[in-house]
Design a protein around this motif. Structure first.
Motif, short mmCIF file in Angstrom:
data_model
loop_
_atom_site.label_atom_id
_atom_site.label_comp_id
_atom_site.label_asym_id
_atom_site.label_seq_id
_atom_site.Cartn_x
_atom_site.Cartn_y
_atom_site.Cartn_z
N ASN A 1 66.67 -44.78 54.36
CA ASN A 1 67.57 -44.15 53.39
C ASN A 1 68.87 -44.95 53.25
O ASN A 1 69.36 -45.20 52.15
CB ASN A 1 67.87 -42.72 53.81
CG ASN A 1 68.60 -41.94 52.74
OD1 ASN A 1 68.28 -42.04 51.55
ND2 ASN A 1 69.58 -41.14 53.15
N ARG A 2 69.42 -45.37 54.39
CA ARG A 2 70.66 -46.15 54.36
C ARG A 2 70.42 -47.50 53.67
O ARG A 2 71.24 -47.94 52.84
CB ARG A 2 71.12 -46.37 55.79
CG ARG A 2 72.33 -47.28 55.94
CD ARG A 2 73.60 -46.50 56.12
NE ARG A 2 74.69 -47.38 56.46
CZ ARG A 2 75.72 -47.04 57.20
NH1 ARG A 2 75.79 -45.82 57.70
NH2 ARG A 2 76.70 -47.88 57.46
N GLU B 1 70.94 -44.68 50.11
CA GLU B 1 71.00 -43.24 50.36
C GLU B 1 70.61 -42.39 49.14
O GLU B 1 71.36 -41.51 48.71
CB GLU B 1 72.39 -42.84 50.87
CG GLU B 1 72.74 -43.56 52.17
CD GLU B 1 74.04 -43.08 52.78
OE1 GLU B 1 74.93 -42.63 52.03
OE2 GLU B 1 74.16 -43.16 54.02
N ILE C 1 74.78 -41.33 62.54
CA ILE C 1 74.94 -42.75 62.23
C ILE C 1 76.37 -43.15 62.51
O ILE C 1 77.32 -42.46 62.09
CB ILE C 1 74.58 -43.05 60.76
CG1 ILE C 1 73.09 -42.77 60.53
CG2 ILE C 1 74.91 -44.49 60.40
CD1 ILE C 1 72.65 -42.98 59.10
N GLU D 1 71.38 -55.20 58.90
CA GLU D 1 70.86 -55.42 57.56
C GLU D 1 70.50 -56.89 57.41
O GLU D 1 71.28 -57.77 57.75
CB GLU D 1 71.89 -55.00 56.53
CG GLU D 1 72.19 -53.51 56.58
CD GLU D 1 73.26 -53.09 55.59
OE1 GLU D 1 73.86 -53.99 54.95
OE2 GLU D 1 73.51 -51.88 55.46
N TYR E 1 75.13 -51.26 62.25
CA TYR E 1 75.53 -49.90 62.64
C TYR E 1 74.55 -49.39 63.68
O TYR E 1 73.53 -50.02 63.98
CB TYR E 1 75.57 -48.98 61.41
CG TYR E 1 74.23 -48.79 60.71
CD1 TYR E 1 73.39 -47.74 61.04
CD2 TYR E 1 73.81 -49.67 59.72
CE1 TYR E 1 72.18 -47.56 60.40
CE2 TYR E 1 72.60 -49.51 59.08
CZ TYR E 1 71.79 -48.44 59.42
OH TYR E 1 70.59 -48.27 58.79
#
Length: 295
Positions: A103-104, A108, A293, A35, A3
């Protein structure tokens, strides 16, 4: 999963609101996030040691604080348009990005208020990091490890001319030139101007902005750090600027202009070419969304 994350530049103080007022602008740093199985990778920033990279250190701090080891992240700069050490919130943008990325990755667990508290603790003051996260013009108070903020309405016909030089002014250097104490008269001067600035913005009273942006706390002391400031401010005023301020601690200067003042950019650009310092001009608007985001 991949993302993108986009975080705006910010300008702080806006004249009298020292360490209290900030504004998000339509100038951005954008990163692609991948990720990975574990760890933290920040690519494309080889000139900055990892221990000094604010995105890396912010993610690392949150992973450690929340005991996160399940999933890592790879951060790849996509568009980096916020210049360093120019009073446009580059450090706050990196901290805000780091918080949002961590956080993601952690699923979150942090609410917006948590992100604001963490960002302010890392940055040391809320004036840049709060508008970077929430967008708009924001008044913030940091008290007892809590940040209380309120967004301020901005007139739709107001935009912001940023005069950005090729020389830098470090925040540390800009704070060293400030006195330790101020007179009651100077404090009253700034309190009254800050109140007027908030009211004039909210009411769309552009004709009052010149009075409302007066300052006796920091700008006069920092003038010597920014060669050409007085000449650029005078030129901006002659081109029908509504007010001129130092953006944050400098070296960028900012003029508030009406949207229909279409000749300002061209005429100021011609003038800046006669000045030493490699000055460039950008006409920006208020970013009202803050960090975003994208899938």
């Amino acid at each position: 999963m991949t993302y993108r994350i986009r975080v705006p530049a910010t300008t702080a103080n806006l004249g009298p609101g020292f360490d209290a007022l900030g504004l998000a602008l339509t100038l951005y740093n954008e990163f692609q996030i991948e990720e990975i199985a574990s760890g933290i990778e920040v690519l494309g920033c080889d000139e900055i040691p990892l221990e000094e990279n604010l995105i890396y250190t912010t993610i690392q701090k949150l992973f450690k604080q929340y005991h996160h080891e399940k999933q890592g992240v790879r951060v790849i700069p996509h568009h980096i348009d916020i210049p360093l050490s120019r009073g446009l919130g580059s450090s706050a943008a990196c901290i805000a990005a780091g918080i949002a990325i961590a956080n993601r990755a952690m699923g979150e667990p942090l609410k917006l208020e948590d992100m604001i508290q963490i960002g302010t603790a890392l940055e040391g003051h809320p004036d840049n990091v709060v508008p970077a996260l929430v967008g708009g013009m924001v008044a913030s108070v940091h008290e007892a490890d809590q940040v209380i903020y309120s967004k301020i309405n901005i007139p739709k016909n107001l935009c912001f001319a940023l005069m950005i030089p090729d020389f830098t002014v470090s925040t540390g250097e800009a704070r060293k030139v400030l006195p330790e104490q101020y007179s009651k008269k100077d404090c009253i001067y700034n309190i009254s101007r800050t109140a007027l600035l908030v009211a004039a913005m909210g009411n769309g009273e552009l004709e009052k902005l010149r009075y409302a942006t007066g300052d006796r706390i920091h700008q006069s002391y920092r003038t010597k750090l920014i060669p050409g400031l007085e000449e650029i401010f005078q030129k901006a005023q002659s081109l029908r600027s509504k007010a001129e301020v130092i953006s944050g601690s400098g070296s960028t200067l900012m003029a508030m202009i009406e949207r229909d003042n279409t000749s300002f950019e061209q005429e100021m650009n011609i003038f800046l070419k006669t000045m030493e310092g490699g000055w460039q001009i950008k006409i920006l608007e208020n970013d009202d969304k803050g960090i975003q985001i994208y899938a």
